[in-house]
Design a protein around this motif. Structure first.
Motif, short mmCIF file in Angstrom:
data_model
loop_
_atom_site.label_atom_id
_atom_site.label_comp_id
_atom_site.label_asym_id
_atom_site.label_seq_id
_atom_site.Cartn_x
_atom_site.Cartn_y
_atom_site.Cartn_z
N VAL A 88 -14.67 -11.06 -10.51
CA VAL A 88 -14.19 -10.18 -9.64
C VAL A 88 -12.64 -9.91 -9.79
O VAL A 88 -12.01 -10.62 -9.83
CB VAL A 88 -14.62 -10.77 -8.20
CG1 VAL A 88 -13.90 -9.50 -7.10
CG2 VAL A 88 -15.89 -11.13 -7.96
N THR A 89 -12.45 -8.69 -10.15
CA THR A 89 -10.84 -8.16 -10.36
C THR A 89 -10.45 -8.05 -8.92
O THR A 89 -11.13 -7.33 -8.05
CB THR A 89 -10.76 -7.14 -11.39
OG1 THR A 89 -11.35 -5.88 -10.72
CG2 THR A 89 -11.60 -7.33 -12.72
N PRO A 90 -9.08 -7.83 -8.84
CA PRO A 90 -8.59 -7.86 -7.60
C PRO A 90 -8.49 -6.34 -7.34
O PRO A 90 -8.38 -6.02 -5.97
CB PRO A 90 -7.20 -8.50 -7.51
CG PRO A 90 -6.80 -8.60 -9.25
CD PRO A 90 -8.20 -8.79 -9.74
N THR A 91 -8.26 -5.55 -8.30
CA THR A 91 -8.08 -4.22 -8.01
C THR A 91 -9.04 -3.31 -8.96
O THR A 91 -9.23 -3.70 -9.96
CB THR A 91 -6.59 -3.71 -8.37
OG1 THR A 91 -6.27 -3.99 -9.52
CG2 THR A 91 -5.34 -4.56 -7.44
N PRO A 92 -9.14 -2.13 -8.64
CA PRO A 92 -9.81 -1.24 -9.47
C PRO A 92 -9.16 -1.09 -11.03
O PRO A 92 -9.84 -0.78 -11.85
CB PRO A 92 -9.84 0.14 -8.83
CG PRO A 92 -9.76 -0.11 -7.56
CD PRO A 92 -8.73 -1.23 -7.24
N GLN A 93 -7.60 -0.87 -10.87
CA GLN A 93 -7.15 -0.72 -11.94
C GLN A 93 -7.37 -1.87 -13.12
O GLN A 93 -7.70 -2.03 -14.27
CB GLN A 93 -5.44 -0.89 -11.88
CG GLN A 93 -5.21 0.41 -11.17
CD GLN A 93 -5.04 0.10 -9.73
OE1 GLN A 93 -6.05 -0.24 -9.04
NE2 GLN A 93 -3.77 0.75 -9.04
N LYS A 141 -13.71 -5.59 -2.97
CA LYS A 141 -13.75 -4.40 -1.95
C LYS A 141 -12.52 -4.13 -1.44
O LYS A 141 -11.94 -5.07 -1.08
CB LYS A 141 -14.89 -4.82 -0.96
CG LYS A 141 -16.21 -4.42 -1.06
CD LYS A 141 -17.12 -4.15 -0.10
CE LYS A 141 -18.55 -3.42 -0.25
NZ LYS A 141 -19.52 -4.65 -0.28
N GLN A 142 -12.22 -2.88 -1.57
CA GLN A 142 -10.82 -2.56 -1.06
C GLN A 142 -10.96 -2.46 0.63
O GLN A 142 -11.79 -1.72 0.98
CB GLN A 142 -10.39 -1.44 -1.81
CG GLN A 142 -10.41 -1.39 -3.21
CD GLN A 142 -9.34 -2.48 -3.70
OE1 GLN A 142 -8.21 -2.32 -3.24
NE2 GLN A 142 -9.75 -3.58 -4.46
N ASN A 143 -9.83 -2.95 1.13
CA ASN A 143 -9.89 -2.69 2.73
C ASN A 143 -8.65 -1.57 2.84
O ASN A 143 -7.82 -2.04 3.51
CB ASN A 143 -9.78 -4.17 3.24
CG ASN A 143 -10.45 -3.90 4.64
OD1 ASN A 143 -10.88 -3.11 4.98
ND2 ASN A 143 -10.30 -5.10 5.24
N ASN A 144 -9.06 -0.49 2.64
CA ASN A 144 -7.74 0.54 2.59
C ASN A 144 -8.02 1.27 3.89
O ASN A 144 -9.10 1.78 4.30
CB ASN A 144 -8.02 1.50 1.26
CG ASN A 144 -7.07 2.62 1.45
OD1 ASN A 144 -6.40 2.77 2.54
ND2 ASN A 144 -6.97 3.23 0.30
N PRO A 145 -7.08 1.22 4.73
CA PRO A 145 -7.14 1.64 6.25
C PRO A 145 -7.23 3.35 6.14
O PRO A 145 -8.17 3.81 6.75
CB PRO A 145 -5.90 1.23 6.69
CG PRO A 145 -4.89 1.15 5.84
CD PRO A 145 -5.78 0.44 4.70
N ILE A 146 -6.66 4.15 5.02
CA ILE A 146 -6.98 5.40 5.05
C ILE A 146 -8.36 5.87 4.55
O ILE A 146 -9.00 6.53 5.05
CB ILE A 146 -5.92 6.16 3.82
CG1 ILE A 146 -4.70 6.04 4.47
CG2 ILE A 146 -6.33 7.55 3.74
CD1 ILE A 146 -4.12 6.92 5.45
N SER A 147 -8.94 5.04 3.43
CA SER A 147 -10.26 5.18 3.16
C SER A 147 -11.51 4.91 4.32
O SER A 147 -12.34 5.67 4.43
CB SER A 147 -10.69 4.66 1.87
OG SER A 147 -10.98 3.37 2.23
N THR A 148 -10.98 4.05 5.14
CA THR A 148 -11.96 3.74 6.08
C THR A 148 -11.87 4.76 7.25
O THR A 148 -12.82 5.44 7.80
CB THR A 148 -11.41 2.50 7.08
OG1 THR A 148 -10.91 1.33 6.00
CG2 THR A 148 -12.28 2.03 8.08
N LEU A 149 -10.57 5.30 7.31
CA LEU A 149 -10.38 6.51 8.34
C LEU A 149 -11.07 7.79 7.93
O LEU A 149 -11.68 8.61 8.74
CB LEU A 149 -9.02 6.80 8.62
CG LEU A 149 -8.41 7.50 9.73
CD1 LEU A 149 -9.02 6.84 10.75
CD2 LEU A 149 -6.96 7.56 9.84
N VAL A 150 -11.01 7.90 6.35
CA VAL A 150 -11.69 9.06 5.98
C VAL A 150 -13.09 9.16 6.32
O VAL A 150 -13.58 10.12 6.73
CB VAL A 150 -11.56 9.04 4.46
CG1 VAL A 150 -12.45 10.18 3.88
CG2 VAL A 150 -10.00 9.33 4.05
#
Ligand code: ADP
Ligand code: MG
Length: 432
Positions: free
Chosen positions: A40-45, A77-86
């Motif tokens: 499991v990588t920490p980021t998509p990059q 899994k990214q816990n990005n507040p903007i993507s959750t809001l989207v």
């Protein structure tokens, strides 16, 4: 830490440049299952880097240790507040509003081709904003959502935000109420493709207009694609800020007109199959010939047929035109109403403020000729009378009626005032 992964790390540390190892490999977490190694990588990059640079090495190292182990590489899994809001702010797409379920015809071909073009390359933004306009029930929402579906399918990474204008208003209002309008704005501004349905409803909503203007400008400058639907040509929307109208007018606006008979019939046949009550072509054509403006009306008819056959135990293909007529009753009967020519003359005269005697007189002033020709057109369309009989009622011969008919027909294709007069008169005559 898993023993297999520890061995891999040792080799990777020896073979990779130190900065790559520290930056990309050290933060990776690996968990060993029975026959799997989950990396499991920490980021998509990091995932992209691993896939491009060391994936093959890792697999071969693992297989050297134990060839039964399957390697799975994913990202946390990214816990990005903007993507959750989207996700929260987007209106979900209707599953079957896809291109596959869309019937094409003269009515929608231009808007369809432009939408398809956009799905092929949304980064060029040749047509942004693209505005699909037309009357209610002509398939604007379907086309807009089909574009969203297609882009999500082809490029899952693309951030597609679809929202109805009313949901957009709710988003903005909530943002203001809870003091996080900037975050809400950022969320809409994160879109690669922003789809707003029924933009005309923004009229009179001043605060929404202001925020929309900023979101629009931001996306426009970033060359992001915006697609809107509207129930009329944007330049006619009233009670909307001039600066927004200017922006809308910069884009490409294409109309969807009410579908023609064959297209309505094809839509009916498709929808009837989807509802599991397939109709024969003859019945579909019959219904489509009685319901002329709005696809939603056709769906209402299908629902009624479905309900009715579920009681009778008949199959839709067994129904004949008489039975269909009985089932649909008031949905189609008003369209059959034969109207009296005297009623047409009186209604037209009242509408234009002239007398019936002047309507049928020999006078050829402009204020009489136009209502007269429109009345003749309506008489041909709405009565069963022959041209000669219509002529008698207007104290003219049949060639004058043909001329009036042609003249009005041409005006109806191009002149908005005539289109409105015609529609208003038909409503007064109770024939729509
Ligand atoms: P609008 O947004 O213009 O009011 P919708 O997109 O909601 O219209 O369409 C109303 C209904 O008619 C929907 O169920 C839609 O699937 C259907 N419809 C309209 N046009 C077509 C078409 N060309 N092909 C298939 N279905 C259509
Ligand atoms: Mg709609």
């Amino acid at each position: 830490m898993s023993k297999v992964w520890q061995d891999c790390l040792k080799t990777l540390q020896e073979t990779l440049p130190i900065q790559d190892y520290t930056r990309w490999v050290a933060p990776i977490i690996a968990k060993q299952g029975k026959n799997t190694l989950n990396i499991v990588t920490p980021t998509p990059q990091t995932l992209i880097w691993v896939n491009n640079n060391i994936k093959i090495t890792i697999i071969s190292l693992v297989h050297q240790i134990d060839s039964n182990i399957q390697v799975k590489i994913s990202t946390k899994k990214q816990n990005n507040p903007i993507s959750t809001l989207v996700t929260k702010l987007s209106t979900p797409l209707t599953e079957d509003y896809t291109f596959e379920n869309l019937i094409l015809g003269d009515a929608n071909q231009f808007a369809y081709h432009a939408s398809k073009q956009i799905t092929k390359n949304i980064t060029t933004c040749e047509y942004s904003p693209f505005i699909i306009y037309g009357k209610s029930g002509t398939g604007k929402t379907h086309l807009l959502q089909a574009t969203g579906h297609e882009i999500k399918k082809n490029n899952p990474q693309t951030n597609v935000i679809y929202t109805t204008l009313m949901d957009f208003v709710k988003g903005i209002t909530n943002g203001i109420r809870h003091n996080h309008i900037e975050t809400i704005k950022k969320c809409y501004q994160s879109a690669d493709l922003l789809l707003i349905d029924d933009i005309h409803m923004i009229a009179e909503k001043n605060k929404t207009q202001e925020e929309f203007f900023h979101i629009f400008n931001f996306l426009f400058q970033k060359k992001k694609q915006i697609i809107l639907t509207c129930d009329q040509i944007p330049k006619n929307i009233k009670k909307i800020e001039a600066r927004i109208l200017t922006r809308l007018n910069q884009g490409l606006s294409l109309q969807i007109t009410p579908p023609e008979l064959e297209m309505r019939s094809a839509i009916l046949m498709n929808k009837s199959e989807a509802l599991d009550i397939p109709l024969t072509e003859e019945i579909a054509l019959f219904i489509a010939s009685k319901m002329t403006e709005n696809v939603r009306e056709l769906e209402g008819a299908l629902r009624r047929i479905k309900a009715s056959i579920s009681f009778s135990g008949l199959k839709a293909t067994q129904l004949d035109i008489n039975q269909i007529q009985n089932i649909l009753g008031d949905l189609i009967n008003h369209q059959n109403k034969i109207i009296d020519i005297i009623d047409i003359q009186k209604t037209v005269c009242h509408y234009f403020g002239i007398s019936v005697s002047s309507l049928v007189s020999k006078k050829r002033t402009k204020d009489l000729v136009y209502p007269r020709q429109l009345a003749m057109y309506l008489s041909k369309e709405l009565t069963n009378l022959s041209l000669t009989e219509i002529g008698i009622n207007f104290k003219r011969d049949h060639t004058t009626i043909i001329h009036a008919y042609q003249k009005t027909k041409t005006l109806l294709q191009s002149n908005q005032t005539t289109q409105e007069d015609y529609k208003n008169l038909k409503i007064k005559l109770n024939s729509i």
